[in-house]
Design an enzyme around this catalytic site. Structure first.
Site, PDB file in Angstrom:
ATOM      1  CB  THR A   1      57.297  14.444  -7.478  1.00 25.35           C
ATOM      2  OG1 THR A   1      56.588  15.425  -6.714  1.00 25.35           O
ATOM      3  CG2 THR A   1      56.397  13.954  -8.602  1.00 25.35           C
TER       4      THR A   1
ATOM      5  CE  LYS B   1      53.857  17.530  -7.701  1.00 23.82           C
ATOM      6  NZ  LYS B   1      55.022  17.560  -6.819  1.00 23.82           N
TER       7      LYS B   1
END
Length: 283
Positions: free
Chosen positions: A94, A169
Site C-alpha cells: 500500500t 485500497k
C-alpha cells in the site's frame, strides 16, 4: 498448473503467509527478505535467494509486499538493474499512486510489465488466502497474474489502469480507520456506563452496526491483547495517503489527528484497535 517461476520479495507479517500460500499451491517459488532469518522455513520446498538480482533472474512473475513508498522504491531500484524483458511485477504494497505509476513506467521502459494489487485484510485472511485483492493495470497483465492472485484472495477485482487498485485500497482503509476509532469509543462508553464488554460487542456484531471489521477486532478487545495484526502506524500511513490523495472531510481530518496523537504517544506498534488505549488514557 502454470510453469512460470514465481518470486516473492518481502516476508513481513503479511508477505510471509501470502508467499506460503503460493508455496502450498505448488508453484515454483523463490523468496527474498533482507532479514534472511524470516526465509528459513522456505528452504525445504522453495528457493531462498541471496539477493534481489538473483530472485529476478530466476523468476518470471515477481510479487512485492513491502511497508511504504521508501521501501518499495529501494527494492525496485535494485530490480531495475536487471534484465526485465517479459517479466511481470505485481506490487501488493500500500503506497502512493504516484510512486506506483513511476515504478510501473520505469519497469515498462525496461520491457517488463507492472500491476498494483494491494489487499484488504490482515494477517488471518492472508494466512487463509481470503484477502480482497484490488488490481490496477493492463488487462493482459492482470489475466497473467490471476492464477496466482486467486491463491491469495477470495476476490480479485480489476479496477482499471495502474494506480486504480491503490485508489480503492486507500479509500477502504480511510473508512476502516473511522470504524476502528468508532468501535473503540463505543466500547469505552459502554464500559463507563457499566455494560459488560462481552455483551456490548455481541450487540454490536449482531446489529446493523456490526461488520467483518468489528468481528475481527472483538477477540482483541475482549482479551485486551493488542499484538499487531495490522499496526496502528500502518493505518496512520494509509490515512495520510488518503489525505494526500484529496480526502479533506470533517470526520477524516479529526480521525487523522487522533491516530497521529496515538502514534506520538507510543501506541503505533500496537494493533490498530489499540487506539482504544490512547483514547482511554486521554479521555
Amino acid at each position: 498448473m502454470s510453469t512460470e517461476k514465481l518470486g516473492f520479495i518481502g516476508l513481513g507479517n503479511m508477505g510471509r503467509p501470502m508467499a506460503k500460500n503460493l508455496e502450498k499451491a505448488g508453484f515454483p517459488l523463490t523468496v527474498f527478505n533482507r532479514t534472511i532469518e524470516k526465509a528459513e522455513d522456505f528452504k525445504t520446498n522453495s528457493t531462498v535467494a541471496n539477493s534481489i538480482s538473483e530472485l529476478v533472474e530466476n523468476s518470471d512473475v515477481v510479487f512485492t509486499m513491502l511497508t511504504n513508498d521508501a521501501a518499495v522504491k529501494a527494492v525496485y531500484e535494485e530490480i531495475l538493474k536487471n534484465d526485465l524483458t517479459g517479466k511481470l511485477f505485481v506490487d501488493m504494497s500500500t503506497i502512493s499512486q504516484k510512486m506506483s505509476k513511476e515504478i510501473g513506467d520505469a519497469v515498462k521502459i525496461e520491457e517488463g510489465s507492472f500491476i498494483d494489487a494491494p489487499v484488504a485484510g490482515s494477517t488471518k485472511p492472508a494466512a487463509e488466502g481470503t484477502l480482497m485483492i484490488m488490481v490496477g493495470g493492463d488487462e493482459t497483465d492482470v489475466k497473467r497474474a490471476e492464477p496466482y492472485l486467486e491463491k491469495l484472495g477470495k476476490k480479485v477485482k480489476h479496477l482499471g489502469e495502474n494506480g486504480k487498485g491503490l485508489a480503492a485500497k486507500i479509500s477502504i482503509n480511510y473508512f476502516l480507520a473511522m470504524i476502528y476509532e468508532g468501535l473503540a469509543e463505543t466500547v469505552l462508553l459502554s464500559d463507563k456506563l457499566g455494560v459488560d464488554r462481552t455483551e456490548m460487542l455481541e450487540i454490536i456484531n449482531e446489529s446493523a452496526s456490526g461488520s467483518g471489521a468489528t468481528q475481527v477486532k472483538t477477540p482483541l478487545l475482549l482479551e485486551e491483547n493488542f499484538a499487531p495484526a495490522f499496526a496502528l502506524d500502518l493505518m496512520l500511513k494509509d490515512i495520510r495517503l488518503a489525505k494526500d490523495a484529496g480526502a479533506e472531510f470533517p470526520v477524516g481530518n479529526r480521525n487523522l489527528e487522533t491516530y497521529e496523537k496515538a502514534s506520538e504517544n507510543g501506541f503505533g506498534k500496537e494493533d490498530v484497535i489499540g487506539i482504544i488505549n490512547y483514547l482511554k488514557q486521554n479521555r
